[in-house]
Write an enzyme that holds these catalytic residues in place. Structure first.
Site, short mmCIF file in Angstrom:
data_model
loop_
_atom_site.label_atom_id
_atom_site.label_comp_id
_atom_site.label_asym_id
_atom_site.label_seq_id
_atom_site.Cartn_x
_atom_site.Cartn_y
_atom_site.Cartn_z
N TYR A 128 -0.52 -1.70 -6.66
CA TYR A 128 0.65 -0.99 -7.16
C TYR A 128 0.68 -0.88 -8.69
CZ TYR A 128 3.51 0.09 -3.10
OH TYR A 128 4.01 0.66 -1.97
N LYS A 180 -6.71 -10.12 2.81
CA LYS A 180 -7.89 -9.42 3.31
C LYS A 180 -9.12 -9.96 2.59
CE LYS A 180 -9.72 -6.19 5.96
NZ LYS A 180 -9.76 -6.34 7.44
N ASP A 214 -4.85 -7.32 9.11
CA ASP A 214 -4.87 -6.50 10.31
C ASP A 214 -4.55 -7.34 11.55
OD1 ASP A 214 -7.27 -7.37 9.12
OD2 ASP A 214 -8.49 -6.37 10.60
N ASP A 238 4.23 -4.07 1.39
CA ASP A 238 4.91 -2.79 1.55
C ASP A 238 4.82 -2.31 2.99
OD1 ASP A 238 6.25 -0.44 0.67
OD2 ASP A 238 4.33 0.59 0.51
N ASP A 242 7.98 -2.98 6.44
CA ASP A 242 8.52 -1.93 7.30
C ASP A 242 8.21 -2.22 8.76
OD1 ASP A 242 9.41 -0.73 5.01
OD2 ASP A 242 8.58 1.24 5.47
#
Length: 342
Positions: A128, A180, A214, A238, A242
């Site tokens: 970001y 990750k 994942d 982010d 959601d």
């Protein structure tokens, strides 16, 4: 005679689209609750561009800096070259490094029951930072797009310390570090390594685990109850925030807090929904839940819990719901039902 609660000045950003409607409804409910907030409305978003030529006028920034506390409706970043995301600007301006996104079941009868998760997202680093550029090849000026993600040891340690402290203060039992590092070995490897080091200080008090992002996403929809607090980087947070909102009915029930050393901004994380603006259809629940977070932030825990309980009872016992929750109540009728409960 009982001493009156000390009044707390709060910068109030109505926002765009449905923002003014849900902010007005939320302020009515908070006043009925007896919340000790003195509102200081300031312009932001599209209306501020029209009146001040800037979606974040200097007076608005000065107000937030002075008060150290803000409640924010949804803001629309104007479409136009050179105008950055308003939310990103606010986070950078006030170094709001911790993005707190709780997900707690309020609306009963959904696919997932009794959800009580907290996601903490590092808010200033990762991908970001927006360090991007094109590399021209031949006659194509946009032949290659390149983006750089940046994590610092200091930034990783700061968000990890904040998260473990939050977990300890709120009686949480486990922190899952999401990364990750199998592929982004340096960028998210540094995050994982630093967070694990911080976590060792809480050995015996808080369990620590790590998950590849994942796999974590899959596990969140297969068995979300295995998680308690999730700690992750900016981009992953982010996305996952959601996803966990989807476990409790969507973004209409999802509050957020952006917290730094000197300021905290609480918000409804959904968009401004211009298609339903002014029609009295908007659900103010996300902003009210953000206000409950703000009450906790200023140690008004009893009022925060009263507000959440009233929301739960109004929706599930009284059956007063806005259209997005399967009901027919207007924004004002929903607020009236909450006030009656309070």
């Amino acid at each position: 005679m009982a001493k009156a609660a000390q009044r707390i000045p709060v910068t109030l950003l109505e926002g765009d689209g449905i923002g003014p409607e849900i902010v007005a409804a939320s302020c009515r409910v908070l006043d009925a609750l007896g919340a000790p907030f003195d509102w200081e409305p300031q312009p932001a978003g599209l209306s501020a561009v029209d009146s001040h030529g800037d979606p974040l006028p200097q007076a608005t920034l000065d107000s937030i800096r002075r008060n150290g506390l803000a409640l924010k409706g949804p803001l629309t970043t104007p479409v136009g070259k050179g105008i950055r995301s308003i939310n990103v600007r606010l986070r950078e301006e006030f170094q709001l490094y911790a993005n707190l996104r709780p997900a707690r079941t309020i609306v009963e009868g959904g696919r997932f029951a009794d959800i009580d998760l907290v996601l903490v997202r590092e808010n200033l680093e990762g991908f970001y930072v927006g360090y991007e550029h094109y590399i021209p090849v031949g006659g194509d000026p946009k032949a290659v797009a390149e983006s750089a993600g940046i994590n610092t040891r200091e930034g990783c340690r700061r968000i990890a310390e904040w998260t473990f402290d939050y977990a300890a203060r709120h009686g949480r039992k486990k922190v899952t570090i999401v990364h990750k590092a199998n592929i982004l070995k340096l960028l998210t490897g540094l995050f994982l390594e630093t967070a694990m080091e911080v976590g060792k200080r809480y050995e015996g008090q808080i369990a620590i685990e790590e998950r590849i992002v994942d796999n974590c996403a899959m596990q969140l929809v297969m068995n979300p109850w295995q998680f308690d607090v999730l700690l992750t980087t900016n981009l992953f947070g982010d996305i996952l925030s959601d996803q966990i909102a989807g476990l409790i009915g969507g973004l209409g029930m999802a509050p957020g807090g952006n917290i730094g050393k000197d300021a905290a901004i609480f918000e409804a994380v959904h968009g401004s929904a211009p298609d339903i603006a002014g029609k009295g259809l908007a659900n103010p629940s996300a902003l009210l839940l953000a206000a409950a977070m703000m009450l906790e932030h200023v140690d008004e825990h009893e009022r925060a819990e009263r507000l959440r309980t009233a929301l739960h009872t109004t929706i599930n016992t009284d059956g007063i719901r806005t259209g997005d929750l399967g009901g027919k109540a207007s924004t004002e009728q929903f607020a009236d039902g909450l006030i009656a409960r309070l």
